[in-house]
Design a protein around this motif. Structure first.
Motif, PDB file in Angstrom:
ATOM      1  N   PRO A   1       0.829  -1.210   0.000  1.00 56.53           N
ATOM      2  CA  PRO A   1       0.000   0.000   0.000  1.00 56.53           C
ATOM      3  C   PRO A   1       0.862   1.258   0.000  1.00 56.53           C
ATOM      4  O   PRO A   1       2.083   1.194   0.189  1.00 56.53           O
ATOM      5  CB  PRO A   1      -0.791  -0.128   1.308  1.00 56.53           C
ATOM      6  CG  PRO A   1       0.086  -0.956   2.190  1.00 56.53           C
ATOM      7  CD  PRO A   1       0.788  -1.924   1.286  1.00 56.53           C
ATOM      8  N   ASN A   2       0.232   2.403  -0.214  1.00 52.04           N
ATOM      9  CA  ASN A   2       0.950   3.673  -0.134  1.00 52.04           C
ATOM     10  C   ASN A   2       1.557   3.822   1.260  1.00 52.04           C
ATOM     11  O   ASN A   2       0.907   3.517   2.260  1.00 52.04           O
ATOM     12  CB  ASN A   2       0.001   4.842  -0.413  1.00 52.04           C
ATOM     13  CG  ASN A   2      -0.473   4.869  -1.856  1.00 52.04           C
ATOM     14  OD1 ASN A   2       0.213   4.375  -2.747  1.00 52.04           O
ATOM     15  ND2 ASN A   2      -1.649   5.424  -2.095  1.00 52.04           N
ATOM     16  N   GLY A   3       2.811   4.277   1.306  1.00 45.87           N
ATOM     17  CA  GLY A   3       3.490   4.450   2.579  1.00 45.87           C
ATOM     18  C   GLY A   3       4.117   3.193   3.129  1.00 45.87           C
ATOM     19  O   GLY A   3       4.632   3.192   4.254  1.00 45.87           O
ATOM     20  N   ALA A   4       4.120   2.113   2.329  1.00 47.59           N
ATOM     21  CA  ALA A   4       4.650   0.836   2.808  1.00 47.59           C
ATOM     22  C   ALA A   4       6.167   0.791   2.852  1.00 47.59           C
ATOM     23  O   ALA A   4       6.751  -0.020   3.563  1.00 47.59           O
ATOM     24  CB  ALA A   4       4.143  -0.299   1.921  1.00 47.59           C
ATOM     25  N   GLY A   5       6.830   1.657   2.061  1.00 42.85           N
ATOM     26  CA  GLY A   5       8.287   1.622   1.943  1.00 42.85           C
ATOM     27  C   GLY A   5       8.758   1.245   0.556  1.00 42.85           C
ATOM     28  O   GLY A   5       9.963   1.174   0.298  1.00 42.85           O
ATOM     29  N   LYS A   6       7.817   1.017  -0.369  1.00 40.50           N
ATOM     30  CA  LYS A   6       8.190   0.638  -1.742  1.00 40.50           C
ATOM     31  C   LYS A   6       9.015   1.711  -2.421  1.00 40.50           C
ATOM     32  O   LYS A   6      10.076   1.429  -2.983  1.00 40.50           O
ATOM     33  CB  LYS A   6       6.948   0.371  -2.610  1.00 40.50           C
ATOM     34  CG  LYS A   6       6.024  -0.702  -2.149  1.00 40.50           C
ATOM     35  CD  LYS A   6       5.017  -1.057  -3.229  1.00 40.50           C
ATOM     36  CE  LYS A   6       4.290   0.141  -3.804  1.00 40.50           C
ATOM     37  NZ  LYS A   6       3.459   0.860  -2.817  1.00 40.50           N
ATOM     38  N   SER A   7       8.505   2.937  -2.420  1.00 39.00           N
ATOM     39  CA  SER A   7       9.183   4.011  -3.153  1.00 39.00           C
ATOM     40  C   SER A   7      10.573   4.268  -2.591  1.00 39.00           C
ATOM     41  O   SER A   7      11.535   4.472  -3.345  1.00 39.00           O
ATOM     42  CB  SER A   7       8.349   5.295  -3.107  1.00 39.00           C
ATOM     43  OG  SER A   7       7.135   5.130  -3.808  1.00 39.00           O
TER      44      SER A   7
ATOM     45  N   HIS B   1      -0.518  -1.062  -8.480  1.00 38.99           N
ATOM     46  CA  HIS B   1      -1.682  -1.293  -7.639  1.00 38.99           C
ATOM     47  C   HIS B   1      -2.695  -2.196  -8.349  1.00 38.99           C
ATOM     48  O   HIS B   1      -3.715  -2.564  -7.763  1.00 38.99           O
ATOM     49  CB  HIS B   1      -2.347   0.033  -7.257  1.00 38.99           C
ATOM     50  CG  HIS B   1      -1.565   0.806  -6.243  1.00 38.99           C
ATOM     51  ND1 HIS B   1      -1.304   0.329  -4.981  1.00 38.99           N
ATOM     52  CD2 HIS B   1      -0.977   2.020  -6.299  1.00 38.99           C
ATOM     53  CE1 HIS B   1      -0.604   1.212  -4.289  1.00 38.99           C
ATOM     54  NE2 HIS B   1      -0.384   2.249  -5.077  1.00 38.99           N
ATOM     55  N   TYR B   2      -2.410  -2.535  -9.615  1.00 38.22           N
ATOM     56  CA  TYR B   2      -3.264  -3.462 -10.352  1.00 38.22           C
ATOM     57  C   TYR B   2      -2.725  -4.876 -10.105  1.00 38.22           C
ATOM     58  O   TYR B   2      -1.734  -5.290 -10.707  1.00 38.22           O
ATOM     59  CB  TYR B   2      -3.254  -3.155 -11.846  1.00 38.22           C
ATOM     60  CG  TYR B   2      -3.761  -1.789 -12.214  1.00 38.22           C
ATOM     61  CD1 TYR B   2      -5.026  -1.355 -11.831  1.00 38.22           C
ATOM     62  CD2 TYR B   2      -2.986  -0.913 -12.974  1.00 38.22           C
ATOM     63  CE1 TYR B   2      -5.504  -0.103 -12.180  1.00 38.22           C
ATOM     64  CE2 TYR B   2      -3.445   0.343 -13.323  1.00 38.22           C
ATOM     65  CZ  TYR B   2      -4.703   0.741 -12.927  1.00 38.22           C
ATOM     66  OH  TYR B   2      -5.171   1.986 -13.275  1.00 38.22           O
ATOM     67  N   LEU B   3      -3.372  -5.613  -9.216  1.00 37.42           N
ATOM     68  CA  LEU B   3      -2.847  -6.930  -8.855  1.00 37.42           C
ATOM     69  C   LEU B   3      -2.961  -7.924 -10.005  1.00 37.42           C
ATOM     70  O   LEU B   3      -2.161  -8.857 -10.109  1.00 37.42           O
ATOM     71  CB  LEU B   3      -3.557  -7.446  -7.605  1.00 37.42           C
ATOM     72  CG  LEU B   3      -3.013  -6.973  -6.257  1.00 37.42           C
ATOM     73  CD1 LEU B   3      -1.589  -7.465  -6.052  1.00 37.42           C
ATOM     74  CD2 LEU B   3      -3.067  -5.467  -6.096  1.00 37.42           C
TER      75      LEU B   3
END
Length: 294
Positions: free
Chosen positions: A41-47, A191-193
């Protein structure tokens, strides 16, 4: 047969912003030529993780190698081996789509054919249009085209099909598959699984800065999370559901017991999206419990 080293190796990666731990001891590898999805999700640490791999952000701890080099120290020759498609990109330039791509193609020794790329991202009717006059979705397609024009060894795709219509999205998927066939290693966030399931060999799920699970797309979450669910209503209208490895046998038994097919009968086989949402939900609950305990 010579086994090539992994394209990406991440060990114990950590990054904090003040007291906030954005990435907490993440470990993973991406094999040479693999398409790997990093989901969360947004804010997960991906970026933050991806920016460290791209060499745009320093890490606080851990070891990272990308195409054999430390991205925090690698030079311009290493950067030329990467292709990057960011969440937002192209400016309102006063040049056409074809002119922009032709210019970028000159920067690389073995660039892809400009017309081929224009077609693959669905911009053939906009090839002579100035970038400033493109819609947001059309600019997104151009961002993707610019990211792949140089035939990168490692391609970062950050939400690549945002703004694409279904046809353009399918065309882009075929482009990704063609890049994979050519040996390109691809790191995808989306975000498109269904997109991750279609394109990726393996996936990792990250939330609250930690890696929740990693594995082949059809194995994420473990076998227990993939057990089918049979859902139906009884004669009173009450809904029932049961997880079972043998949904056909359960439906047959219910049909006999109820004297016919159960009302609103559904046999649901959990998708990657279902499993992903379950993992993230559990991580959110655990994080909430830790905050209460603290």
């Amino acid at each position: 047969m010579t086994v090539r080293p992994p394209a990406v190796v991440v060990r114990g990666l950590r990054k904090s912003y003040g007291s906030f731990e954005a990435v907490r001891g993440v470990d993973f590898e991406i094999a040479d030529g693999e398409t790997f999805a990093l989901l969360g999700p947004n804010g997960a640490g991906k970026s933050t993780t991806i920016e460290i791999l791209e060499g745009y952000r320093d890490r606080d701890g851990g070891d990272v190698t990308v195409l054999g080099e430390d991205p925090g120290k690698a030079g311009t020759a290493w950067k030329a081996r990467l292709g990057i498609v960011l969440q937002s990109g192209s400016e309102a330039a006063n040049v056409t789509v074809r002119e922009q791509l032709t210019q970028f193609a000159r920067y690389y020794p073995n660039s892809r054919d400009v017309e081929e790329i224009i077609l693959s991202v669905g911009l053939e009717e906009k090839a002579k249009t100035r970038i400033r006059n493109l819609s947001g979705g059309q600019r997104r397609r151009l961002d993707v085209a610019l990211g792949v024009i140089g035939r990168p060894e490692l391609l970062f795709l950050d939400e690549p099909t945002t703004g694409f219509d279904p046809e353009a999205r399918r065309q882009f998927w075929e482009l990704v598959r063609s890049l994979k066939r050519e040996g390109t290693t691809i790191l995808l966030t989306t975000h498109y699984l269904d997109e991750a399931a279609q394109l990726s060999d393996r996936a990792a799920v990250i939330a609250h800065g930690a890696l929740l699970d990693i594995g082949a797309v059809d194995e994420i979450g473990g076998s227990a999370s993939r057990v089918p669910i049979v859902r139906w209503r009884d004669a009173t209208g009450a809904q029932h559901e049961e997880r079972t490895e043998a949904p056909g046998a359960l439906v047959a038994r219910l049909t006999v017991e109820l004297g016919g097919e159960p009302r609103d009968l559904e046999v649901i086989r959990p998708s990657l999206e279902d499993i992903y949402l379950g993992l993230v939900r559990e991580a959110d609950e655990q994080a909430g419990a830790e905050e209460v305990a603290a």
